[in-house]
Design a protein around this motif. Structure first.
Motif, short mmCIF file in Angstrom:
data_model
loop_
_atom_site.label_atom_id
_atom_site.label_comp_id
_atom_site.label_asym_id
_atom_site.label_seq_id
_atom_site.Cartn_x
_atom_site.Cartn_y
_atom_site.Cartn_z
N PRO A 1 0.89 -1.36 0.00
CA PRO A 1 -0.12 0.01 -0.07
C PRO A 1 1.04 1.32 0.22
O PRO A 1 1.92 1.46 0.62
N GLY A 2 0.47 2.14 -0.79
CA GLY A 2 1.28 3.46 -0.80
C GLY A 2 2.28 3.49 -2.04
O GLY A 2 2.75 4.42 -2.45
N VAL A 3 2.91 2.09 -2.31
CA VAL A 3 3.96 2.06 -3.45
C VAL A 3 3.43 2.41 -4.80
O VAL A 3 4.51 3.46 -5.07
N LEU B 1 -0.62 -2.78 -18.58
CA LEU B 1 -0.94 -3.11 -17.16
C LEU B 1 0.43 -3.53 -16.65
O LEU B 1 0.91 -4.93 -17.03
N TRP B 2 1.03 -2.83 -16.03
CA TRP B 2 2.40 -3.34 -15.21
C TRP B 2 2.06 -4.03 -13.84
O TRP B 2 1.41 -3.44 -12.94
N VAL B 3 2.47 -5.18 -13.79
CA VAL B 3 2.18 -6.17 -12.65
C VAL B 3 3.21 -6.31 -11.86
O VAL B 3 4.24 -7.00 -12.27
N GLY B 4 3.20 -5.87 -10.57
CA GLY B 4 4.36 -6.05 -9.60
C GLY B 4 3.90 -6.87 -8.21
O GLY B 4 3.86 -6.48 -7.28
N LEU B 5 3.66 -8.44 -8.55
CA LEU B 5 3.38 -9.15 -7.46
C LEU B 5 4.39 -10.06 -7.14
O LEU B 5 4.32 -10.70 -6.07
N PRO C 1 -4.46 -6.94 -1.47
CA PRO C 1 -3.82 -7.73 0.07
C PRO C 1 -2.96 -8.92 -0.43
O PRO C 1 -3.09 -9.50 -1.41
N PHE C 2 -2.03 -9.19 0.62
CA PHE C 2 -1.16 -10.38 0.47
C PHE C 2 -1.96 -11.67 0.52
O PHE C 2 -1.39 -12.59 0.19
N LYS D 1 -15.54 -12.10 -5.09
CA LYS D 1 -16.08 -10.64 -5.12
C LYS D 1 -14.92 -9.75 -5.60
O LYS D 1 -14.98 -9.09 -6.21
N GLU D 2 -13.99 -9.73 -4.75
CA GLU D 2 -12.79 -9.04 -4.65
C GLU D 2 -12.18 -9.02 -6.04
O GLU D 2 -11.65 -8.04 -6.51
N ASP D 3 -12.16 -10.11 -6.67
CA ASP D 3 -11.18 -10.40 -7.73
C ASP D 3 -12.13 -9.86 -8.83
O ASP D 3 -11.45 -9.28 -9.75
#
Length: 265
Positions: A123-125, A173-177, A149-150, A156-158
């Protein structure tokens, strides 16, 4: 933009194999050129996997993840060992396709031409990265950011995440997971997302936002970034670099000696 999904993948670009995983013999300018072509084609679902030795070893260990990598439109060599293996295969690769550098270079060279969404990071990054790039590159267009969230998302969230991204209509879409989570996430969602390109860039958000320090340039260019990251985060990364790294070296040696049989499909 039309609603077509990406066509059947054909690989006109040269590539080599490492432990049965296809790695495209490309450099950052090649990747940027291909990304712009896909955006201009107005088709959805193109997947770029920014790949290192950990990702290749994970694909060797887990067949389902090998399938995920095999579905990518581009698998680019982010890691000097892959560059060295590419050179041994006859390709004149000068440098790695380093995820943070790919992202920063694409934004710098294309400026306000395209729409971007940042998905991932603590969050915030992504918000911080949005602010940094907005000041650095005049007119850059970020249409959304989201830090999931981790824990695993509920159905529903998905669905809410998919709707959020689709409503924003990004071109990239840049994905940083982090790997392999981000590759699996893209694989599972690319048919539902109306986005031309999805790129898994690992820790790029943290590095480019200044949350984590990057290795010195000379270490990154000589295959020693792993040592810098191991010293920076030993408790989190010791398994990746000491166990997976050693396993990768052993498997590649066995493959080159033709002792290890590899499924090349």
């Amino acid at each position: 933009m039309n609603q077509s999904s990406s066509p059947i993948i054909v690989h006109p670009l040269p590539f080599f194999k490492v432990l049965g995983v296809r790695v495209d013999a490309v450099q950052i300018p090649d990747v940027i050129c291909q990304m712009e072509q896909w955006i201009n084609e107005k088709s959805f679902g193109h997947f770029i996997a920014v790949t290192n030795t950990h990702v290749v070893t994970e694909a060797r260990r887990e067949p389902s993840f090998k399938q995920v990598l095999g579905s990518a439109d581009l698998v680019v060599p982010d890691g000097m060992p892959l560059v060295w293996l590419g050179r041994l295969s006859g390709y004149s690769l000068k440098r790695r396709v380093y995820g943070p550098e790919l992202m920063e270079t694409f934004l710098k060279e294309t400026g306000p031409k395209y729409r971007h969404f940042l998905y991932g990071g603590a969050p915030g990054v992504p918000e911080r990265l949005f602010g940094i790039f907005s000041k650095r590159f005049q007119g850059i267009r970020f249409v959304g950011v989201h830090s999931p969230p981790f824990r695993p998302l509920t159905p529903k969230e998905d669905e809410e995440v998919v709707e959020l991204i689709n409503k924003a209509e990004p071109d990239v879409l840049w994905v940083g997971l982090g790997a392999p989570k981000q590759e699996r996430w893209i694989y599972e969602h690319k048919e539902r997302l109306r986005v031309p390109i999805m790129v898994g860039v690992g820790a790029a958000f943290d590095f480019l936002a200044g949350v984590k320090s990057q290795a010195p340039h000379w270490m990154k260019e000589h295959g020693l970034e792993w040592l810098w990251r191991l010293m920076s985060e030993p408790r989190r990364l010791w398994r990746r670099y000491l166990i997976y790294g050693s396993l990768f070296i052993s498997l590649v040696i066995l493959e080159k000696m033709r002792i290890l049989r590899v499924d090349w499909k």
